[in-house]
Structures are given as C-alpha cells and as structure tokens.
Design a protein around this motif. Structure first.
Motif, short mmCIF file in Angstrom:
data_model
loop_
_atom_site.label_atom_id
_atom_site.label_comp_id
_atom_site.label_asym_id
_atom_site.label_seq_id
_atom_site.Cartn_x
_atom_site.Cartn_y
_atom_site.Cartn_z
N VAL A 13 18.97 -6.94 -17.51
CA VAL A 13 18.85 -6.27 -18.82
C VAL A 13 17.78 -5.34 -18.85
O VAL A 13 16.68 -5.39 -18.14
CB VAL A 13 18.06 -7.53 -19.70
N THR A 14 18.32 -4.33 -19.67
CA THR A 14 17.31 -3.09 -19.71
C THR A 14 16.68 -2.64 -21.02
O THR A 14 17.87 -2.73 -21.88
CB THR A 14 17.98 -1.84 -18.90
N THR A 15 15.51 -2.38 -21.20
CA THR A 15 15.20 -2.06 -22.82
C THR A 15 14.57 -0.82 -22.51
O THR A 15 14.62 -0.13 -21.31
CB THR A 15 14.11 -3.14 -23.15
N GLY A 56 7.15 -8.86 -24.16
CA GLY A 56 6.29 -7.73 -24.55
C GLY A 56 7.25 -6.52 -24.60
O GLY A 56 6.82 -5.30 -24.57
N CYS A 57 8.63 -6.62 -24.62
CA CYS A 57 9.45 -5.43 -25.00
C CYS A 57 9.77 -5.11 -26.49
O CYS A 57 10.63 -5.43 -27.20
CB CYS A 57 10.90 -6.16 -24.42
N TYR A 58 8.55 -4.49 -26.94
CA TYR A 58 8.48 -4.28 -28.43
C TYR A 58 9.16 -2.94 -28.95
O TYR A 58 9.46 -2.76 -30.01
CB TYR A 58 7.20 -4.12 -28.85
N LEU A 91 16.75 -11.22 -28.87
CA LEU A 91 15.88 -10.20 -29.72
C LEU A 91 14.40 -10.91 -29.49
O LEU A 91 13.35 -10.30 -29.14
CB LEU A 91 16.15 -10.03 -30.80
N GLU A 92 14.41 -12.09 -30.10
CA GLU A 92 13.00 -12.81 -29.92
C GLU A 92 12.66 -13.16 -28.43
O GLU A 92 11.40 -12.81 -28.30
CB GLU A 92 13.28 -14.10 -30.68
N PHE A 93 13.33 -13.45 -27.70
CA PHE A 93 13.01 -13.78 -26.36
C PHE A 93 12.50 -12.38 -25.73
O PHE A 93 11.34 -12.42 -25.21
CB PHE A 93 14.07 -14.16 -25.55
N GLY A 97 22.04 -1.49 -35.20
CA GLY A 97 21.77 -0.90 -33.84
C GLY A 97 20.38 -0.91 -33.31
O GLY A 97 19.90 -0.71 -32.21
N LEU A 98 19.48 -1.23 -34.33
CA LEU A 98 18.02 -1.26 -33.81
C LEU A 98 17.54 -2.00 -32.77
O LEU A 98 16.73 -1.82 -31.83
CB LEU A 98 17.02 -1.65 -34.98
N CYS A 99 18.44 -3.24 -32.36
CA CYS A 99 18.08 -4.24 -31.43
C CYS A 99 18.66 -3.74 -30.07
O CYS A 99 18.85 -4.89 -29.28
CB CYS A 99 18.19 -5.58 -31.99
N THR A 100 19.57 -2.85 -29.82
CA THR A 100 20.25 -2.46 -28.63
C THR A 100 19.43 -2.55 -27.53
O THR A 100 18.38 -1.89 -27.44
CB THR A 100 20.89 -0.94 -28.76
N VAL A 101 19.84 -3.18 -26.38
CA VAL A 101 19.29 -3.23 -25.07
C VAL A 101 20.78 -3.24 -24.31
O VAL A 101 21.88 -3.33 -24.77
CB VAL A 101 18.76 -4.69 -24.76
#
Length: 161
Positions: free
Chosen positions: A70-72, A30-32, A23-25, A44-48
């Motif tokens: 990884v996909t945001t 820039g993946c806000y 999450l922090e990384f 579930g808010l931090c789902t990637v």
C-alpha cells in the motif's frame, strides 16, 4: 484478525477489526493524506495505491490489503512535490482538498500509460472531483509535467512567487 502488509515500503503487521474500511485504518496509522470525501467511491479523495494500482480506500475493507503493498502520498513525497509544483504553477491547486487523491491518480497514470493523449488523461482521471475548478489548470499542469518528464528536465520547474 491479523494482517501483514507493506505501507510506504515498510513491512507492517496489525490486528484489525474485520469490518474496518481501509480509509479509517490508514488514517489510524497516521496517513492523513488519505482524505474522507463522499464515502461512496465517487470523488477520488481517498485514493491510495495497492500493488501500484489506484484504489478508493473508502470502499475497500482493510482486510483486503493482507499481503499487499500500500502506498499513500506519505510514501511518494518527492514525486508528489514534483507534480504539485506544476499544479501550483498553473494555479490549479485552488483549496487543495482534492489534491492528494488527484496527485495519487496522476502518479499512477504516469506509470500505467505511456505518452497519454489529453483525452486519455481526462478518462483516467474521470473519478476525481474538484469543486473549485473546471480542470483546465489541472489538465494544463499534467500536460506540462508529462512533457518535462519526457524531455528529462523536470527539475527546471519551480513554483513561481
């Protein structure tokens, strides 16, 4: 430690601390859309997506993405906007804070389950919390979205004024 990975389709290399959470990384890159919620893997808010599977980034070390894709939501803008229109049309966006994680899970579900029932949808999305609604509008929007995708007329849906 050095890791190599793909972020939203672009090959990346980074030097990270071995104890940094994904999450922090991702936010540092820039993946806000990756939101901080409970930090206990319950909302579930931090789902990637990691190799196309939903993952809670608040409970995974960034080192685990070495060699992975990884996909945001930043990497799925068109799909996110497409489904987001259905959320808006059903009045299901409410405050919008939970939307990125919710949308990421819905998009993952559409790739994983073929023609899911309403019960399968609810089970798949059980880890997403929304404090604004009872998920009635969200469920309606998913069912309409899936129906339009199945019929091939997804572009006909537009946000109502």
């Amino acid at each position: 430690m050095k890791i190599n990975f793909w972020l939203n389709g672009a090959k990346k290399e980074a030097e990270i601390s071995p104890d940094i959470m994904l999450l922090e990384f991702l936010r540092s890159l820039g993946c806000y859309s990756v939101k901080r919620g409970c930090e206990t893997a319950n909302c579930g808010l931090c789902t990637v997506l990691v190799n196309d599977k939903p993952m809670l980034s608040c409970s995974v070390l960034a080192a685990r993405i070495d060699g992975k894709k990884v996909t945001t939501m930043e990497g799925l803008q068109a799909e996110a906007e497409e489904f987001g229109t259905f959320l808006a049309n059903e009045g299901a966006e409410q405050c919008g804070f939970c939307n990125p994680g919710f949308i990421m899970n819905v998009l993952a579900m559409t790739k994983e389950l073929e023609d899911p029932t309403e019960e399968e949808i609810k089970e798949y999305l059980a880890g997403n919390l929304c404090r604004c609604s009872g998920f009635v509008g969200q469920t309606r929007s998913i069912l309409k979205y899936l129906e339009c995708k199945k019929n091939g007329n997804i572009q006909e849906k537009e946000v109502q004024a």
